[in-house]
Each structure stands twice: as structure tokens, then as C-alpha cells.
Design a protein around this motif. Structure first.
Motif, PDB file in Angstrom:
ATOM      1  N   GLY A  12      38.667  34.772  21.620  1.00 55.08           N
ATOM      2  CA  GLY A  12      37.667  35.121  22.630  1.00 55.08           C
ATOM      3  C   GLY A  12      38.151  36.226  23.543  1.00 55.08           C
ATOM      4  O   GLY A  12      38.826  37.169  23.103  1.00 55.08           O
ATOM      5  N   ASP A  13      37.796  36.118  24.812  1.00 50.48           N
ATOM      6  CA  ASP A  13      38.073  37.187  25.788  1.00 50.48           C
ATOM      7  C   ASP A  13      39.523  37.127  26.271  1.00 50.48           C
ATOM      8  O   ASP A  13      39.812  36.797  27.427  1.00 50.48           O
ATOM      9  CB  ASP A  13      37.107  37.092  26.963  1.00 50.48           C
ATOM     10  CG  ASP A  13      35.688  37.444  26.577  1.00 50.48           C
ATOM     11  OD1 ASP A  13      35.518  38.182  25.585  1.00 50.48           O
ATOM     12  OD2 ASP A  13      34.752  36.972  27.248  1.00 50.48           O
TER      13      ASP A  13
ATOM     14  N   PRO B 100      43.007  38.814  27.461  1.00 48.11           N
ATOM     15  CA  PRO B 100      43.420  40.086  28.070  1.00 48.11           C
ATOM     16  C   PRO B 100      43.974  41.041  27.014  1.00 48.11           C
ATOM     17  O   PRO B 100      44.740  40.640  26.125  1.00 48.11           O
ATOM     18  CB  PRO B 100      44.503  39.658  29.064  1.00 48.11           C
ATOM     19  CG  PRO B 100      44.106  38.266  29.451  1.00 48.11           C
ATOM     20  CD  PRO B 100      43.555  37.662  28.192  1.00 48.11           C
ATOM     21  N   TYR B 101      43.573  42.294  27.129  1.00 49.88           N
ATOM     22  CA  TYR B 101      43.795  43.251  26.041  1.00 49.88           C
ATOM     23  C   TYR B 101      45.257  43.413  25.664  1.00 49.88           C
ATOM     24  O   TYR B 101      45.582  43.671  24.500  1.00 49.88           O
ATOM     25  CB  TYR B 101      43.174  44.610  26.394  1.00 49.88           C
ATOM     26  CG  TYR B 101      43.886  45.385  27.484  1.00 49.88           C
ATOM     27  CD1 TYR B 101      44.944  46.239  27.192  1.00 49.88           C
ATOM     28  CD2 TYR B 101      43.479  45.284  28.809  1.00 49.88           C
ATOM     29  CE1 TYR B 101      45.590  46.960  28.175  1.00 49.88           C
ATOM     30  CE2 TYR B 101      44.115  46.006  29.807  1.00 49.88           C
ATOM     31  CZ  TYR B 101      45.173  46.844  29.500  1.00 49.88           C
ATOM     32  OH  TYR B 101      45.813  47.549  30.482  1.00 49.88           O
TER      33      TYR B 101
ATOM     34  N   THR C  55      39.931  42.120  29.874  1.00 45.79           N
ATOM     35  CA  THR C  55      39.755  42.089  28.422  1.00 45.79           C
ATOM     36  C   THR C  55      39.738  43.482  27.812  1.00 45.79           C
ATOM     37  O   THR C  55      39.863  43.617  26.595  1.00 45.79           O
ATOM     38  CB  THR C  55      38.449  41.363  28.057  1.00 45.79           C
ATOM     39  OG1 THR C  55      37.349  42.021  28.699  1.00 45.79           O
ATOM     40  CG2 THR C  55      38.509  39.914  28.512  1.00 45.79           C
ATOM     41  N   ALA C  56      39.562  44.510  28.633  1.00 49.68           N
ATOM     42  CA  ALA C  56      39.556  45.893  28.130  1.00 49.68           C
ATOM     43  C   ALA C  56      39.998  46.815  29.252  1.00 49.68           C
ATOM     44  O   ALA C  56      39.932  46.465  30.438  1.00 49.68           O
ATOM     45  CB  ALA C  56      38.159  46.287  27.644  1.00 49.68           C
TER      46      ALA C  56
END
Length: 581
Positions: free
Chosen positions: A341-342, A344-345, A554-555
Motif C-alpha cells: 500500500g502507501d 513511504p517512497y 508516499t511520493a
């Protein structure tokens, strides 16, 4: 060492004041005063292009109330104290203040290490590009340009550019169920191995895979940064190592030096071998320095597409403009986190690599990164003055514009493509007398953008069905040249060259006008992405971190816009290029 620390802190303090004022976060009074809640800073400065501030190191004074209530005014060289004072006034979240202070302190420590081992500009001028990178002082705009959160002091001493310490790269074999190799059409996986590794090393690595009891043909080989191997691979990827899905092969024999980009390594034993870009789970200059899987997957095809445009363009061939193509890559996705899922990048970018073509010099040519133009030694001597030498200054600067700025204009307006031509992304290639003759552009998949408007000359984009290259309207597309080159390089360079401001910016404007005159059919694009408008949008690189903080995301978020910058090209009289272009 105390005096050196104070000298470097005073310089970083001057930079911090200047750049925060430039970004509009701080607004000095007319007397060059910054009034905070309970302290006042005064300083001496000159105004520069784009509304910038060049603060004189050693000129800063801090006034605060003493214990008896009287005002105490004293010289200030403490950049840490200033950061806390300014951030309290700006109501910055204390957690962000702590993170930024850690980055500033790490930057200051690196600056002291650089100053303690600094070479005179005359000696630096003779260094090859890979060695020179270890003497440069970093991003001219970002205050905390050597933050490197995640590195210990020992790590900095071993793996930073300023340590100037070569390292050997460990290699891994990763099962094809996890890893995917991609290359340009003329480059196979075996071709990369043959170019990067000598036969004895290939044999040794093959033996290591066989000793692990697995089939060598079922594995992809790739290098890994030694820091990343110890801090991330052996921990986050421990199950894959334990089950043989990842096999450690040992070190390859060649020695590498980190570039200013820190995660990109240059081979100093065999410079004709590839540069290699490796992920580091380290926060530096705004983001974690991993490599996103979409970049490793797309890099070779983007390179091949751009190379095709290059080969077909007669002007780029005439100018000798080169691409340092990202010719091969390995993508490795974490088997669990990639479906969680989401996340952290930074947790999704921990393994993989990109191989980049080296600079190919012709007989008599030399090279240095564009960042070298901004280096000043401890005596105040600019390195660019050594490069110019006895060459007429206007002739030399015109040669730089012809080699660097003209191709960027051409690619922008002819193809609707822009690079991010900051100091680390451009190699300037010169003749034996350091006069620029052409440039090489790099960081293609990370920093190439294309226009939203379809441009027939560029054909079908390689990512038409799975977009990787950002699509931008013309006014935003031009911003990469504005921020990376005009603001990020030419703004400080204009203060180092003994050219009058009107002449400096007039020569830059002359190239823009000459291009428009040469290609009247492109006038609509030139006007839509005009570089001569009254104002440009302002994207605050330091404010980005101050407002964003240090929370996990997340990005990588875009830099927010905050106001405008006055454009020195708007009303300066153009000076036509001397070659009659």
C-alpha cells in the motif's frame, strides 16, 4: 580548527540569510535588518539578479536584550543560532527546525573538512573531472546542501565526495523472480558484464553463485553501494539473502569515486567503463537518494529515444552536444513492501542500478562539471578565472553560451523537451585551453520533461502507454532552464565574472533573440515558453523543506510556487552572438 569552524559558519550564515531573503521567507528592512520576535540581525549585502541577495560573510550583527534589559549588539558567525531564531519567528514546527538544524550542522562539518584540505584554484584547474568533484562545495542555492541524514561521521569520512576516498563496489546476484535487467537495443546483459568486469572477476563471481547452490543463469548481477549493502540490504533484505534469492558475490577490483550527486560513482581505474548510479537510503538535498523502480525500468528506452532524436538533428551534431545515456539498468522490487500500500517512497527504492555512458573526449579535449564554474578557493580566487586564463572574457563566455545554452534552447523549442541543467547534470567539454566547445547532458530519465502539446518532430514518446516523463505546459517547461541554469548557475556566475551585469545578461538575451530570429516558424513556442517575460514563477528550494518538514511521504512532492522573480533578461539590451547565429 576553531577559527576554521567560525570562518565556515560565517560563510554558511551569510548564504542562509541571502537565500531565505531571495525566496521571500524573510523580508529585510531597507537598512538590511531582519527583525524577529526578540532579536535583530543586521548585515551588509549587494543585490543580485532575480532579486537575489549576496550577503557579505563576517558582516552579520545580532542584537538582543541583555540581562539588564539593555540591547546587546555583537558580531554573529553562528549559523545554528540564526536558524533557530529565524525559524521561531517563522513559526516553523520545532520538529522541522530540529531536522533542518541537523542538516545544516552536517553541511557545516563538511564545509570545514573541505576548507581544511582546500587546494588553490590554480591546482584544481589541472584535475580530471572525477577527482575535481571531491573539491567542490555543493549546491549554490540550497543552504543544507550536504545534509546526508543517515550517514554517520565515519560514513561521511568514507563515502562523501569531499573525503576523496576511492571505494570498491560489492556486487550481488539477484534471482530473476525479483530482478529485471533492461538495456538499449544494442546492449545485452552479458555485454554489460563484459564491459564492467574483467574475465577473472566474472569467473570468481560465477563460482560464488555456484557455491551458493543455485543456477547462475537464473540470476541478474548488479553492483551495490557498500553503505547500502551494510545498512539496508543485509537488514531489509535479510530473508532473501538467507534463502539464496540474493547472493553476495564480493567486490569488483576497480576503484570508484562519488560524484557531487553522491549516489553516482565514477570509475577512476577504467574511466571508459560506465558511471553507475546506485540507491542510497540517505536524505540529501531535499529527498531520499534511492532510485524509483519506474526510473530504472524506463531509463534505457528513454535513452534510446533521445539518442534517435540526437542522431537525426544536424544542429546538435554540428554543435557536438552529447548525451550521457542511461544505457542499462536493473530493477529490484521488494517482494513484500511493493504490495503493502502507501509505503513511504524511500522504502521502495532500496535496490537497483543504472549504468550511464562515460564522457567520450576527442584528442586535446578536457572536461569539468558545470558546478566547477562556481567554485571559489579560500583566497577568494574563482576556479573559472583559471579556466578563462588569457582568453578574452567575452569570447570565453560567448563560447560557453554557444556550447551550453544554445542546444538547450533548440531542444526546448524544436522538440518540447527540457533537461534539468544544474551544475551536476552538465559536463562542459573544452579545448586544451579550457575554452568550452560542447557539453554533455545527463540524468535523462529523472530530469527530462516534455511539453503537454504534441510536437511532431519528437515522434512518439517511449512512455506513451505508461507515462514516466512529466508532461508540462510551455510556461512550466521553461522553468527547468530558469531555475537550474539561469538562477542556479548564471545568477552566482554573474558575480564571479568581471563582466558588467548588462553585458552578462545582454549576451544571454542575445542567444534567446537570435534563436527566435533563426527559427521564425517556432515563434509561437518561443513566446509560449518565453525566457524574456517580465517575471518568472518562484520555486523556493529551501522553503520546500521548511514547509514540508521531515514526515514520511508516499511520493516526492513538487516544489510549491511562492510569488515571482524579476527577470534580468526582460529589459536588458540584447547583445547578438559573435558568430552571427
Amino acid at each position: 580548527m576553531t577559527d576554521l569552524w567560525r570562518e565556515c559558519s560565517a560563510a554558511l550564515l551569510a548564504k542562509a540569510i541571502g537565500e531565505l531573503c531571495f525566496e521571500g521567507l524573510l523580508r529585510p528592512d531597507p537598512g538590511y535588518e531582519l527583525r524577529f520576535d526578540d532579536v535583530v540581525y543586521t548585515f551588509s549585502a549587494t543585490r543580485t539578479a532575480f532579486g537575489g541577495w549576496a550577503v557579505e560573510p563576517g558582516s552579520v550583527r545580532r542584537a538582543a536584550s541583555g540581562i539588564l534589559g539593555d540591547a546587546v549588539v555583537e558580531p554573529c558567525d553562528d549559523v545554528q543560532r540564526f536558524v533557530v531564531d529565524a525559524f521561531r519567528f517563522l513559526r516553523v514546527d520545532p520538529a522541522t527546525t530540529a531536522g533542518f538544524l541537523a542538516e545544516v550542522t552536517a553541511t557545516l562539518a563538511a564545509d570545514v573538512a573541505l576548507a581544511a584540505t582546500a587546494w588553490p584554484a590554480a591546482e584544481l584547474a589541472a584535475l580530471p573531472r572525477a577527482e575535481l568533484d571531491g573539491h567542490l562545495t555543493g549546491h549554490p542555492w540550497l543552504i543544507a546542501n550536504k545534509g546526508r541524514l543517515g550517514f554517520s561521521a565515519d560514513d561521511v569520512a568514507r563515502h562523501s565526495p569531499e573525503s576523496r576516498t576511492p571505494v570498491r563496489l560489492p556486487w550481488l546476484a539477484v534471482h530473476r523472480g525479483l530482478a529485471e535487467f533492461r538495456g538499449t537495443s544494442e546492449l545485452s546483459e552479458d555485454g554489460v558484464r563484459a564491459r564492467e568486469l574483467d574475465p577473472a572477476t566474472v569467473e570468481r563471481f560465477t563460482d560464488a553463485v555456484q557455491e551458493a547452490g543455485v543456477d547462475p543463469e537464473a540470476y541478474v548481477w548488479l553492483p551495490v553501494h557498500p553503505w547500502q549493502l551494510d545498512h539496508v540490504v543485509r537488514t531489509l533484505w535479510a530473508p532473501e539473502l538467507a534463502t539464496g534469492r540474493i547472493v553476495e558475490l564480493g567486490e569488483a577490483p576497480d576503484w570508484y569515486l562519488p560524484t557531487q550527486a553522491i549516489r553516482t560513482m565514477s570509475n577512476v581505474d577504467s574511466p571508459d567503463r560506465y558511471q553507475v548510479k546506485l540507491p542510497l537510503k540517505v536524505l540529501n538535498t531535499s529527498v531520499y537518494r534511492g532510485i524509483p523502480p519506474h526510473c530504472t525500468l524506463a531509463a534505457p528506452v528513454v535513452t534510446q529515444w533521445l539518442a534517435g532524436l540526437w542522431r537525426a538533428d544536424k544542429l546538435l551534431g554540428e554543435w557536438g552536444t552529447d548525451l550521457l545515456g542511461e544505457v542499462a539498468s536493473v530493477t529490484v522490487r521488494h517482494p513484500q513492501l511493493s504490495r503493502a500500500g502507501d509505503v513511504p517512497y524511500q522504502w521502495l527504492e532500496t535496490m537497483g542500478c543504472i549504468w550511464r555512458a562515460p564522457v567520450a573526449l576527442r584528442p586535446g579535449e578536457r572536461s569539468w562539471s558545470l558546478a566547477a564554474l562556481l567554485h571559489v578557493d579560500r583566497t577568494g580566487r574563482p576556479l573559472v578565472a583559471e579556466y578563462i586564463g588569457d582568453t578574452d572574457l567575452a569570447v570565453w563566455f560567448a563560447a560557453l553560451l554557444r556550447a551550453l545554452f544554445r542546444p538547450l534552447l533548440h531542444v526546448l523549442y524544436t522538440y518540447g523537451i527540457t533537461f534539468n541543467p544544474h551544475g551536476e547534470n552538465v559536463v562542459v567539454i573544452t579545448d586544451a585551453d579550457h575554452v568550452p566547445v560542447r557539453v554533455a547532458l545527463l540524468d535523462l530519465v529523472d530530469d527530462v520533461n516534455v511539453s503537454v502539446e504534441r510536437v511532431p518532430a519528437r515522434g512518439l514518446e517511449p512512455d506513451a502507454h505508461d507515462p514516466v516523463l512529466p508532461r508540462k505546459p510551455w510556461p512550466v517547461l521553461r522553468q527547468y532552464i530558469v531555475d537550474a541554469l539561469l538562477v542556479g548557475v548564471f545568477r552566482p556566475l554573474s558575480r564571479l565574472l568581471p563582466l558588467a551585469e548588462d553585458r552578462f545578461w545582454g549576451m544571454v538575451r542575445g542567444e534567446v533573440d537570435a534563436y527566435r530570429d533563426r527559427f521564425p516558424t517556432l515563434a509561437d513556442r518561443v513566446d509560449s515558453g518565453s525566457l524574456t517575460v517580465r517575471d518568472f514563477l518562484r520555486y523556493p528550494l529551501n522553503g520546500y523543506r521548511i514547509t514540508l518538514g521531515y514526515r514520511d511521504l508516499t511520493a516526492r512532492p513538487p516544489v510549491p510556487r511562492t510569488g515571482t522573480l524579476p527577470n534580468p533578461l526582460h529589459d536588458v539590451p540584447p547583445i547578438p552572438p559573435p558568430d552571427g547565429w
